[in-house]
Design a protein around this motif. Structure first.
Motif, PDB file in Angstrom:
ATOM      1  N   LYS A   9      -6.720 -13.795  17.230  1.00 43.82           N
ATOM      2  CA  LYS A   9      -6.766 -12.817  18.322  1.00 43.82           C
ATOM      3  C   LYS A   9      -6.447 -11.415  17.790  1.00 43.82           C
ATOM      4  CE  LYS A   9      -4.678 -11.762  22.787  1.00 43.82           C
ATOM      5  NZ  LYS A   9      -3.706 -12.161  23.798  1.00 43.82           N
ATOM      6  N   GLN A  10      -5.445 -11.294  16.937  1.00 42.40           N
ATOM      7  CA  GLN A  10      -5.102  -9.999  16.349  1.00 42.40           C
ATOM      8  C   GLN A  10      -6.233  -9.489  15.458  1.00 42.40           C
ATOM      9  OE1 GLN A  10      -1.449 -11.341  14.576  1.00 42.40           O
ATOM     10  NE2 GLN A  10      -0.190 -10.405  16.176  1.00 42.40           N
ATOM     11  N   ARG A  11      -6.851 -10.391  14.697  1.00 39.73           N
ATOM     12  CA  ARG A  11      -7.966 -10.001  13.824  1.00 39.73           C
ATOM     13  C   ARG A  11      -9.114  -9.416  14.647  1.00 39.73           C
ATOM     14  NH1 ARG A  11      -9.909 -10.449   8.908  1.00 39.73           N
ATOM     15  NH2 ARG A  11      -8.174 -11.633   8.100  1.00 39.73           N
ATOM     16  N   VAL A  12      -9.426 -10.050  15.771  1.00 35.22           N
ATOM     17  CA  VAL A  12     -10.493  -9.560  16.651  1.00 35.22           C
ATOM     18  C   VAL A  12     -10.141  -8.159  17.157  1.00 35.22           C
ATOM     19  CG1 VAL A  12     -11.614  -9.927  18.891  1.00 35.22           C
ATOM     20  CG2 VAL A  12     -11.358 -11.831  17.291  1.00 35.22           C
ATOM     21  N   GLN A  13      -8.897  -7.958  17.592  1.00 33.60           N
ATOM     22  CA  GLN A  13      -8.457  -6.653  18.079  1.00 33.60           C
ATOM     23  C   GLN A  13      -8.519  -5.610  16.962  1.00 33.60           C
ATOM     24  OE1 GLN A  13      -4.547  -6.586  19.889  1.00 33.60           O
ATOM     25  NE2 GLN A  13      -4.467  -4.359  19.878  1.00 33.60           N
ATOM     26  N   LEU A  14      -8.025  -5.952  15.776  1.00 30.15           N
ATOM     27  CA  LEU A  14      -8.034  -5.028  14.641  1.00 30.15           C
ATOM     28  C   LEU A  14      -9.462  -4.640  14.247  1.00 30.15           C
ATOM     29  CD1 LEU A  14      -5.267  -6.758  12.519  1.00 30.15           C
ATOM     30  CD2 LEU A  14      -5.098  -4.459  13.522  1.00 30.15           C
ATOM     31  N   ALA A  16     -12.128  -4.683  16.211  1.00 27.20           N
ATOM     32  CA  ALA A  16     -12.718  -3.861  17.280  1.00 27.20           C
ATOM     33  C   ALA A  16     -12.282  -2.405  17.138  1.00 27.20           C
ATOM     34  CB  ALA A  16     -12.327  -4.410  18.647  1.00 27.20           C
ATOM     35  N   VAL A  17     -11.021  -2.181  16.852  1.00 27.17           N
ATOM     36  CA  VAL A  17     -10.528  -0.814  16.656  1.00 27.17           C
ATOM     37  C   VAL A  17     -11.151  -0.224  15.404  1.00 27.17           C
ATOM     38  CG1 VAL A  17      -8.494   0.601  16.164  1.00 27.17           C
ATOM     39  CG2 VAL A  17      -8.383  -1.173  17.926  1.00 27.17           C
ATOM     40  N   PRO A  29      -5.129   4.002  18.988  1.00 24.87           N
ATOM     41  CA  PRO A  29      -5.004   2.568  19.242  1.00 24.87           C
ATOM     42  C   PRO A  29      -3.563   2.094  19.413  1.00 24.87           C
ATOM     43  CG  PRO A  29      -5.420   2.961  16.923  1.00 24.87           C
ATOM     44  CD  PRO A  29      -5.526   4.299  17.620  1.00 24.87           C
ATOM     45  N   ALA A  32      -1.635  -3.752  16.657  1.00 27.83           N
ATOM     46  CA  ALA A  32      -1.854  -5.161  16.983  1.00 27.83           C
ATOM     47  C   ALA A  32      -0.832  -6.082  16.337  1.00 27.83           C
ATOM     48  CB  ALA A  32      -3.254  -5.578  16.541  1.00 27.83           C
ATOM     49  N   HIS A  96       5.531  -6.717  20.223  1.00 23.46           N
ATOM     50  CA  HIS A  96       4.566  -6.333  21.259  1.00 23.46           C
ATOM     51  C   HIS A  96       4.616  -4.817  21.317  1.00 23.46           C
ATOM     52  CE1 HIS A  96       3.896 -10.409  22.654  1.00 23.46           C
ATOM     53  NE2 HIS A  96       5.199 -10.586  22.616  1.00 23.46           N
TER      54      HIS A  96
END
Length: 116
Positions: A9-14, A16-17, A29, A32, A96
């Motif tokens: 999930k963090q990889r996907v967020q990173l 995307a940014v 941003p 993450a 967080h």
């Protein structure tokens, strides 16, 4: 068992940014992931991952010498780092983000270390 430095999930967020920044978007941003050395004073607050290589992370880097700054580091390099007691870099399971990266940078430069 050694935990991965970033979750899927963090990889996907990173990523995307990272893609947004590569496209020239002017964004502030939310970090993450927070990585740290448990037996030293180094901390990495990562907000983006290069979408081309999927390994070069960008964020706030604090090597524990009172000079935190924005920069890049390869996750593969972080995976090989150990502190003085041979303890590897770890992910902060309880992190967080409470603010955008620019605010972490401002506070870290004021205080000499990453807050939270």
């Amino acid at each position: 068992m050694i935990q991965p430095l970033v979750t899927e999930k963090q990889r996907v967020q990173l990523l995307a940014v990272g893609a947004a920044l590569a496209d020239g978007q002017n964004i502030d941003p939310i970090p993450a992931v927070r990585l740290f050395t448990p037996d030293a004073h180094a901390t990495w607050l990562l907000a983006a991952l290069d979408p081309v290589d999927g390994d070069t992370a960008w964020g706030l880097i604090d090597l524990g010498i009172g000079m935190p700054a924005l920069g890049t580091i390869k996750l593969s390099d972080l995976a090989g780092i150990v502190g003085p007691q041979q303890r590897p870099v770890r992910r902060d399971f309880y992190f967080h983000a409470a603010r955008p990266l620019s605010e972490y940078v401002r506070l870290a430069q004021r205080d000499g270390s990453i807050p939270d």
